[in-house]
Design an enzyme around this catalytic site. Structure first.
Site, mmCIF file in Angstrom:
data_model
loop_
_atom_site.group_PDB
_atom_site.id
_atom_site.type_symbol
_atom_site.label_atom_id
_atom_site.label_comp_id
_atom_site.label_asym_id
_atom_site.label_seq_id
_atom_site.Cartn_x
_atom_site.Cartn_y
_atom_site.Cartn_z
ATOM 1 C CG ASN A 1 5.481 -17.370 13.411
ATOM 2 O OD1 ASN A 1 4.593 -16.608 13.788
ATOM 3 N ND2 ASN A 1 6.560 -17.639 14.120
ATOM 4 C CB THR B 1 -13.583 -34.902 -17.909
ATOM 5 O OG1 THR B 1 -13.716 -34.032 -19.017
ATOM 6 C CG2 THR B 1 -12.270 -35.650 -17.987
ATOM 7 C CG ASP B 2 -19.499 -33.030 -20.754
ATOM 8 O OD1 ASP B 2 -19.342 -31.846 -20.406
ATOM 9 O OD2 ASP B 2 -20.578 -33.488 -21.177
ATOM 10 C CG HIS C 1 7.268 -13.536 11.304
ATOM 11 N ND1 HIS C 1 7.533 -14.418 12.321
ATOM 12 C CD2 HIS C 1 7.735 -14.131 10.174
ATOM 13 C CE1 HIS C 1 8.134 -15.486 11.840
ATOM 14 N NE2 HIS C 1 8.269 -15.345 10.527
ATOM 15 C CG PHE D 1 10.669 -17.935 19.459
ATOM 16 C CD1 PHE D 1 10.368 -19.288 19.462
ATOM 17 C CD2 PHE D 1 11.716 -17.497 18.649
ATOM 18 C CE1 PHE D 1 11.083 -20.188 18.684
ATOM 19 C CE2 PHE D 1 12.429 -18.393 17.862
ATOM 20 C CZ PHE D 1 12.106 -19.738 17.883
ATOM 21 C CD GLN E 1 8.419 -24.636 15.797
ATOM 22 O OE1 GLN E 1 7.970 -23.648 16.372
ATOM 23 N NE2 GLN E 1 9.546 -24.604 15.092
ATOM 24 N NE ARG F 1 6.333 -15.791 19.503
ATOM 25 C CZ ARG F 1 6.843 -16.652 18.641
ATOM 26 N NH1 ARG F 1 7.752 -16.267 17.748
ATOM 27 N NH2 ARG F 1 6.476 -17.926 18.640
ATOM 28 C CE LYS G 1 -15.653 -31.197 -17.604
ATOM 29 N NZ LYS G 1 -15.038 -31.317 -18.937
HETATM 30 O O1 URC Z 1 7.325 -20.085 17.116
HETATM 31 C C1 URC Z 1 8.369 -19.921 16.472
HETATM 32 N N1 URC Z 1 9.040 -21.022 16.033
HETATM 33 C C2 URC Z 1 10.198 -20.937 15.319
HETATM 34 O O2 URC Z 1 10.820 -21.975 14.933
HETATM 35 C C3 URC Z 1 10.674 -19.638 15.041
HETATM 36 N N2 URC Z 1 11.778 -19.188 14.358
HETATM 37 C C4 URC Z 1 11.723 -17.828 14.396
HETATM 38 O O3 URC Z 1 12.580 -17.062 13.863
HETATM 39 N N3 URC Z 1 10.615 -17.404 15.093
HETATM 40 C C5 URC Z 1 9.971 -18.516 15.502
HETATM 41 N N4 URC Z 1 8.818 -18.688 16.207
#
Ligand code: URC
Length: 310
Positions: free
Chosen positions: A257, A57-58, A259, A166, A231, A183, A12
């Protein structure tokens, strides 16, 4: 064409169980979504329809609710361990149980003592507001010999409004992204981590404390890393958890991410620089999706790659 049965499991899913514990006037809530998946000697129900090896499952649903009442819910992990052990140890055809838990956190509503008198109490101890941060998750698997306990979280949304850059990436004829030296870095963390506890002979971790500490280290590493990429931040978060918590050998992250694009306000002659406090467009899609596992050196990766997208 002859066919044979492949991997199968049943149970369940999404049992929504809420347990209130009363300690005098002070109440405590555990609010879980519990999914049971059993597997074992179950070929016949698929081939011939014989239900001789099928625990309904009940019944698995009823067991979840009865265990909440009879044993209480100390933590998502403890509850999952008790259920997994029960299904495998009490039902011969069942060789493996996997219990998945989502936990929704509630916070106590603080009230003024004076107004609480209206309901005949000095203080209200039974009113809660749903905690808007992350959802806690756990997955317990038991095969009759060993447990595997994964703990995790999802939807933990965090932002650094600076200390993120970045630049220095590959540029080809399709590249339009401008290098950025200041950023916003924002993400919604999904993560699973694996405990090295596998069974009764060792003392199990204190699951509630372990979870709170893992989350704390993750958040601190996010805040304290000067980021050159998401990353790099992810790796720092994972390393911090593994280094600080000896009970955790492996952690996997899936981090979109989120953005935030600085808006070009040149159309009205207005500068919009980060250093002055800028206006951003928060895009919801598409988003970069950054995923990785961080392991204690010498440990095997066992968390499935797509686990974080459940
Ligand atoms: O921290 C980031 N990693 C990426 O691999 C990546 N690629 C991207 O366009 N912006 C970012 N920013």
């Amino acid at each position: 064409m002859p066919t044979i049965l492949g991997q199968n499991q049943y149970g369940k899913a999404e049992n929504r169980v809420v347990k209130i514990t009363r300690d005098g006037d002070t109440h405590h809530i555990k609010d879980l979504n519990v999914s049971v998946a059993l597997s074992g000697d179950l070929d016949e129900v698929h081939y011939s329809g014989s239900n001789a090896h099928v625990l309904p499952t009940d019944t698995t649903k009823n067991t979840v609710f009865a265990f909440a009442k009879e044993h209480g819910i100390d933590s998502a992990e403890d509850f999952g361990i008790a259920l997994a052990r029960h299904f495998v140890d009490s039902c011969a055809p069942i060789g493996r149980a996997r219990i998945r838990v989502e936990e929704y956190a509630w916070e106590r509503i603080e009230t003024s003592d004076a107004n609480s008198k209206f309901i005949g109490a000095d203080e209200v101890k039974h009113s809660f507001v749903r905690n808007g941060q992350e959802t806690r998750t756990a997955q317990i698997t038991y095969d009759g010999t060993e447990f595997e306990v994964l703990s995790g979280l999802k939807d933990l949304t965090v932002m650094n409004s600076t200390a993120s850059e970045f630049w220095g990436y590959i540029k080809d004829r399709y590249t339009t992204l401008q290098e950025d030296y200041d950023r916003i870095l924002a993400t919604s963390v999904s993560s699973w981590w694996r405990h090295n506890w596998t069974g009764d002979e060792q003392r199990p971790p204190q699951w509630e404390k372990s979870y709170a500490q893992a989350k704390k280290h993750m958040l601190h590493a996010f805040a304290e890393t000067y980021s050159l990429s998401l990353q790099q931040t992810l790796y720092q978060m994972g390393s911090r958890v593994i280094n600080a918590r000896s009970e955790i050998d492996e952690i996997r992250f899936s981090m979109p991410n989120k953005h935030h694009f600085r808006v070009d306000l040149s159309y009205c002659g207005v500068e919009n620089e980060a250093k002055d406090g800028a206006v951003y467009y928060a895009a919801d899609r598409p988003y970069g999706l950054i995923e990785a596992t961080v392991l204690r050196d010498g440990c095997e990766p066992r968390i499935p790659v797509d686990m974080t997208n459940l």
